[in-house]
Design a protein around this motif. Structure first.
Motif, PDB file in Angstrom:
ATOM      1  N   TYR A  88     -16.714 -10.767  19.888  1.00  0.00           N
ATOM      2  CA  TYR A  88     -15.367 -10.818  20.462  1.00  0.00           C
ATOM      3  C   TYR A  88     -15.284  -9.962  21.723  1.00  0.00           C
ATOM      4  CZ  TYR A  88     -10.280 -11.093  20.636  1.00  0.00           C
ATOM      5  OH  TYR A  88      -8.982 -11.348  21.046  1.00  0.00           O
ATOM      6  N   VAL A  89     -15.892  -8.783  21.675  1.00  0.00           N
ATOM      7  CA  VAL A  89     -15.816  -7.861  22.822  1.00  0.00           C
ATOM      8  C   VAL A  89     -16.676  -8.331  23.984  1.00  0.00           C
ATOM      9  CG1 VAL A  89     -16.328  -5.509  23.596  1.00  0.00           C
ATOM     10  CG2 VAL A  89     -15.195  -5.885  21.382  1.00  0.00           C
ATOM     11  N   TRP A  90     -17.912  -8.749  23.699  1.00  0.00           N
ATOM     12  CA  TRP A  90     -18.874  -9.008  24.765  1.00  0.00           C
ATOM     13  C   TRP A  90     -19.203 -10.492  24.964  1.00  0.00           C
ATOM     14  CZ3 TRP A  90     -18.877  -4.978  27.594  1.00  0.00           C
ATOM     15  CH2 TRP A  90     -18.837  -3.699  27.042  1.00  0.00           C
ATOM     16  N   GLY A  91     -18.512 -11.371  24.247  1.00  0.00           N
ATOM     17  CA  GLY A  91     -18.850 -12.789  24.313  1.00  0.00           C
ATOM     18  C   GLY A  91     -18.225 -13.559  25.447  1.00  0.00           C
ATOM     19  N   GLU A  92     -17.361 -12.888  26.224  1.00  0.00           N
ATOM     20  CA  GLU A  92     -16.778 -13.521  27.405  1.00  0.00           C
ATOM     21  C   GLU A  92     -16.923 -12.585  28.592  1.00  0.00           C
ATOM     22  OE1 GLU A  92     -12.932 -15.335  26.738  1.00  0.00           O
ATOM     23  OE2 GLU A  92     -13.452 -15.830  24.652  1.00  0.00           O
ATOM     24  N   ALA A  93     -16.525 -13.031  29.768  1.00  0.00           N
ATOM     25  CA  ALA A  93     -16.873 -12.339  31.012  1.00  0.00           C
ATOM     26  C   ALA A  93     -16.407 -10.891  31.057  1.00  0.00           C
ATOM     27  CB  ALA A  93     -16.313 -13.113  32.199  1.00  0.00           C
ATOM     28  N   ASN A  94     -15.176 -10.614  30.668  1.00  0.00           N
ATOM     29  CA  ASN A  94     -14.642  -9.260  30.754  1.00  0.00           C
ATOM     30  C   ASN A  94     -14.210  -8.789  29.373  1.00  0.00           C
ATOM     31  OD1 ASN A  94     -14.722  -8.927  33.708  1.00  0.00           O
ATOM     32  ND2 ASN A  94     -13.247 -10.607  33.679  1.00  0.00           N
ATOM     33  N   PRO A  95     -14.579  -7.573  28.986  1.00  0.00           N
ATOM     34  CA  PRO A  95     -14.212  -7.090  27.653  1.00  0.00           C
ATOM     35  C   PRO A  95     -12.705  -6.947  27.508  1.00  0.00           C
ATOM     36  CG  PRO A  95     -15.150  -5.315  28.969  1.00  0.00           C
ATOM     37  CD  PRO A  95     -15.356  -6.572  29.747  1.00  0.00           C
ATOM     38  N   PRO A  96     -12.177  -7.185  26.303  1.00  0.00           N
ATOM     39  CA  PRO A  96     -10.739  -7.077  26.079  1.00  0.00           C
ATOM     40  C   PRO A  96     -10.311  -5.628  25.888  1.00  0.00           C
ATOM     41  CG  PRO A  96     -11.821  -7.620  24.038  1.00  0.00           C
ATOM     42  CD  PRO A  96     -12.902  -7.568  25.087  1.00  0.00           C
ATOM     43  N   GLU A  97      -9.021  -5.398  25.950  1.00  0.00           N
ATOM     44  CA  GLU A  97      -8.487  -4.075  25.663  1.00  0.00           C
ATOM     45  C   GLU A  97      -8.114  -3.930  24.194  1.00  0.00           C
ATOM     46  OE1 GLU A  97      -5.258  -3.247  28.273  1.00  0.00           O
ATOM     47  OE2 GLU A  97      -6.499  -3.256  30.092  1.00  0.00           O
ATOM     48  N   VAL A  98      -7.876  -5.081  23.524  1.00  0.00           N
ATOM     49  CA  VAL A  98      -7.376  -5.054  22.148  1.00  0.00           C
ATOM     50  C   VAL A  98      -8.269  -5.892  21.237  1.00  0.00           C
ATOM     51  CG1 VAL A  98      -5.427  -5.582  20.636  1.00  0.00           C
ATOM     52  CG2 VAL A  98      -5.009  -4.787  22.976  1.00  0.00           C
ATOM     53  N   LEU A  99      -8.596  -5.345  20.065  1.00  0.00           N
ATOM     54  CA  LEU A  99      -9.287  -6.090  19.031  1.00  0.00           C
ATOM     55  C   LEU A  99      -8.231  -6.606  18.061  1.00  0.00           C
ATOM     56  CD1 LEU A  99     -12.178  -6.799  17.955  1.00  0.00           C
ATOM     57  CD2 LEU A  99     -11.937  -4.818  16.433  1.00  0.00           C
ATOM     58  N   PRO A 100      -8.123  -7.920  17.854  1.00  0.00           N
ATOM     59  CA  PRO A 100      -7.040  -8.454  17.030  1.00  0.00           C
ATOM     60  C   PRO A 100      -7.142  -8.032  15.567  1.00  0.00           C
ATOM     61  CG  PRO A 100      -8.628 -10.169  17.543  1.00  0.00           C
ATOM     62  CD  PRO A 100      -9.006  -8.983  18.374  1.00  0.00           C
ATOM     63  N   ARG A 101      -5.992  -8.077  14.906  1.00  0.00           N
ATOM     64  CA  ARG A 101      -5.883  -7.615  13.526  1.00  0.00           C
ATOM     65  C   ARG A 101      -6.862  -8.301  12.576  1.00  0.00           C
ATOM     66  NH1 ARG A 101      -1.284  -5.262  11.430  1.00  0.00           N
ATOM     67  NH2 ARG A 101      -0.199  -5.994  13.294  1.00  0.00           N
ATOM     68  N   CYS A 102      -7.156  -9.590  12.801  1.00  0.00           N
ATOM     69  CA  CYS A 102      -8.059 -10.316  11.901  1.00  0.00           C
ATOM     70  C   CYS A 102      -9.464  -9.730  11.896  1.00  0.00           C
ATOM     71  CB  CYS A 102      -8.099 -11.801  12.267  1.00  0.00           C
ATOM     72  SG  CYS A 102      -8.760 -12.161  13.914  1.00  0.00           S
ATOM     73  N   LEU A 103      -9.801  -8.962  12.932  1.00  0.00           N
ATOM     74  CA  LEU A 103     -11.090  -8.269  12.990  1.00  0.00           C
ATOM     75  C   LEU A 103     -10.937  -6.764  12.800  1.00  0.00           C
ATOM     76  CD1 LEU A 103     -12.747 -10.153  15.992  1.00  0.00           C
ATOM     77  CD2 LEU A 103     -13.567 -10.157  13.633  1.00  0.00           C
ATOM     78  N   SER A 104      -9.876  -6.191  13.379  1.00  0.00           N
ATOM     79  CA  SER A 104      -9.735  -4.734  13.352  1.00  0.00           C
ATOM     80  C   SER A 104      -9.483  -4.189  11.953  1.00  0.00           C
ATOM     81  CB  SER A 104      -8.609  -4.287  14.295  1.00  0.00           C
ATOM     82  OG  SER A 104      -7.360  -4.802  13.875  1.00  0.00           O
ATOM     83  N   ALA A 105      -8.587  -4.821  11.197  1.00  0.00           N
ATOM     84  CA  ALA A 105      -8.273  -4.309   9.856  1.00  0.00           C
ATOM     85  C   ALA A 105      -9.488  -4.361   8.930  1.00  0.00           C
ATOM     86  CB  ALA A 105      -7.092  -5.076   9.260  1.00  0.00           C
ATOM     87  N   PRO A 106     -10.213  -5.487   8.848  1.00  0.00           N
ATOM     88  CA  PRO A 106     -11.386  -5.517   7.964  1.00  0.00           C
ATOM     89  C   PRO A 106     -12.503  -4.580   8.400  1.00  0.00           C
ATOM     90  CG  PRO A 106     -10.621  -7.747   8.436  1.00  0.00           C
ATOM     91  CD  PRO A 106      -9.889  -6.833   9.362  1.00  0.00           C
ATOM     92  N   ILE A 107     -12.802  -4.518   9.701  1.00  0.00           N
ATOM     93  CA  ILE A 107     -13.938  -3.701  10.135  1.00  0.00           C
ATOM     94  C   ILE A 107     -13.669  -2.218   9.894  1.00  0.00           C
ATOM     95  CG2 ILE A 107     -13.241  -3.406  12.559  1.00  0.00           C
ATOM     96  CD1 ILE A 107     -16.834  -4.068  11.433  1.00  0.00           C
ATOM     97  N   VAL A 108     -12.432  -1.773  10.098  1.00  0.00           N
ATOM     98  CA  VAL A 108     -12.102  -0.366   9.865  1.00  0.00           C
ATOM     99  C   VAL A 108     -12.128  -0.058   8.372  1.00  0.00           C
ATOM    100  CG1 VAL A 108     -10.291   1.387  10.043  1.00  0.00           C
ATOM    101  CG2 VAL A 108     -10.806  -0.090  12.002  1.00  0.00           C
ATOM    102  N   ALA A 109     -11.581  -0.957   7.553  1.00  0.00           N
ATOM    103  CA  ALA A 109     -11.583  -0.733   6.103  1.00  0.00           C
ATOM    104  C   ALA A 109     -13.008  -0.709   5.552  1.00  0.00           C
ATOM    105  CB  ALA A 109     -10.757  -1.814   5.411  1.00  0.00           C
ATOM    106  N   LEU A 110     -13.846  -1.618   6.011  1.00  0.00           N
ATOM    107  CA  LEU A 110     -15.236  -1.648   5.567  1.00  0.00           C
ATOM    108  C   LEU A 110     -15.983  -0.392   6.016  1.00  0.00           C
ATOM    109  CD1 LEU A 110     -15.974  -5.403   6.262  1.00  0.00           C
ATOM    110  CD2 LEU A 110     -16.261  -4.289   4.032  1.00  0.00           C
ATOM    111  N   ALA A 111     -15.754   0.018   7.263  1.00  0.00           N
ATOM    112  CA  ALA A 111     -16.409   1.224   7.775  1.00  0.00           C
ATOM    113  C   ALA A 111     -15.992   2.444   6.956  1.00  0.00           C
ATOM    114  CB  ALA A 111     -16.071   1.421   9.253  1.00  0.00           C
ATOM    115  N   ASP A 112     -14.705   2.559   6.651  1.00  0.00           N
ATOM    116  CA  ASP A 112     -14.231   3.677   5.842  1.00  0.00           C
ATOM    117  C   ASP A 112     -14.867   3.642   4.447  1.00  0.00           C
ATOM    118  OD1 ASP A 112     -12.639   4.449   7.936  1.00  0.00           O
ATOM    119  OD2 ASP A 112     -10.769   3.691   7.067  1.00  0.00           O
TER     120      ASP A 112
END
Length: 396
Positions: A88-112
């Motif tokens: 999501y971050v690096w798959g298009e020309a310019n990186p985004p400023e925001v990671l959407p909830r469908c990715l941010s909530a699971p990745i943070v919970a899994l990391a924790d």
């Protein structure tokens, strides 16, 4: 020190996951997540991977999922989500400023849940991301495959599988380290020497595997098609404000910066440094090395920390002065220095000599966000400087 399994390790697999990752079947919404992640080689070439991920990923109750799934399932979910976050971050020309909830909530919970950081780390890229081609035939280069990929292809898989093979081979050395600590405490010169000679022999195999990197991983393909997806967003000029994890309350409304996946997050060499008493000068590079420690799985961190606290090997070898023991100790210093030299050579040919190809994929900065050439050379040289003088053998 504790038994190896207390550190989630074994002599056969080293720091690699102790479960068979290829056998883990995710169920329910996680099965859908896995299917979407495994389709990245088809989604990334479209140039609109962000919209496709937002559309296809289910809105899962990750807290409920974590209550019902086991450790292996959580780690495989982390592999899939961390690859999708990077895509999501690096798959298009310019990186985004925001990671959407469908990715941010699971990745943070899994990391924790796993005690790690919310992006792709070495553990998700390598340690938990392999399967045997034929069960029971060994974790060798001719019998392993990469499970989760970005674009797919031989070069991407070979780059990861070289690391998998190294991790597996290192198990024989890692398993002997607690025995060295025990023998040192007992001042058993013969046992220490034998163990160190065996560890040095294991390192011959490790360096032999590392030598095979160019066989099926081309430097240009690596730089242009593999490396872009494993960068982080700390000390990366393409993302000066980090990444906002949408909906993660404790992160607030400010972007967060984490270091990208790097082989320096492997625990093999830090374990050797801890055993051998190899230190590094206090400077920005040392601070970076220390910071990488939190990107390792917690059990592996404990192994390194216990070795640092309990290994009195170097001081004993110096005090003892036995020529054979000193030579065995130095053989291991040389082996680690040789490994670091190979790493430095690959960094030069696979990265530093390439042409800048995309936003954030800098030829002067590593995926972890540092000037890697200087960092690698410094630690190679500091390792060599730890060689001990060998006293002349006394005549009978």
């Amino acid at each position: 020190m504790q038994a190896l399994d207390a550190y989630d390790m074994s002599a056969e697999r080293g720091f690699l996951c102790q479960f068979n990752a290829g056998d883990i079947s995710l169920t329910g919404d996680l099965a859908t997540v896995g299917d979407v992640a495994l389709s990245l080689p088809s989604l990334l070439p479209t140039g609109r991977v962000r919209a496709l991920l937002r559309d296809r990923l289910p809105d899962i109750d990750i807290a409920a999922v974590l209550q019902s799934c086991g450790d292996a399932e959580a780690r495989m979910a982390m592999v899939h989500y961390s690859f999708m976050v990077q895509a999501y971050v690096w798959g298009e020309a310019n990186p985004p400023e925001v990671l959407p909830r469908c990715l941010s909530a699971p990745i943070v919970a899994l990391a924790d849940h796993l005690g790690q950081q919310p992006l792709l780390a070495y553990s998700g890229y390598v340690l938990d991301n392999w399967a045997e081609v034929e069960r029971g035939q060994g974790l060798t280069l001719d019998n392993t495959r990469m499970i989760q990929q970005f674009l797919g292809g031989q070069d991407e898989a070979w780059f990861v599988l070289i690391h998998v093979a190294i991790e597996a081979a290192a198990g024989g050395a890692l398993a002997r380290m607690p025995k060295v600590v025990e023998a040192t405490a007992a001042e058993d010169i013969g046992a220490i020497r034998t163990l160190l000679e065996e560890i040095a022999q294991v390192w011959e195999g490790i360096n032999g595997i590392f030598d095979r990197m160019p066989e099926r991983c081309d430097p240009y393909i690596y730089f242009a098609r593999v490396r872009p997806y494993i960068h982080g967003w700390k000390d990366n000029p393409a993302m000066p404000h980090g990444l906002l994890y949408e909906g993660v309350e404790r992160f607030g409304t400010q972007g967060r910066a984490f270091r990208g996946q790097t082989g320096s997050q492997s625990s093999i060499v830090p374990s050797m440094d801890a055993l051998l008493g190899v230190g590094h000068a206090h400077d920005p590079m040392k601070a970076y090395l220390d910071e990488l420690h939190i990107y390792r799985p917690p059990a592996h961190r404990r192994f390194i920390e216990d070795l640092r606290a309990q290994s009195g090997l170097r001081s004993f070898v110096e005090r003892c002065g036995d020529p054979g023991l000193t030579e065995a100790y130095n053989a291991n210093i040389k082996a680690v220095a040789d490994f670091r030299s190979r790493h430095l050579e690959y960094a030069a040919s696979y990265i530093n000599r390439q042409t800048r190809a995309a936003t954030g994929n800098d030829t002067e900065v590593g995926t972890g966000g540092t000037p890697f050439m200087r960092y690698l050379k410094k630690h190679r040289d500091e390792t060599r400087e730890r060689l001990l003088p060998v006293r002349e053998k006394q005549r009978a």
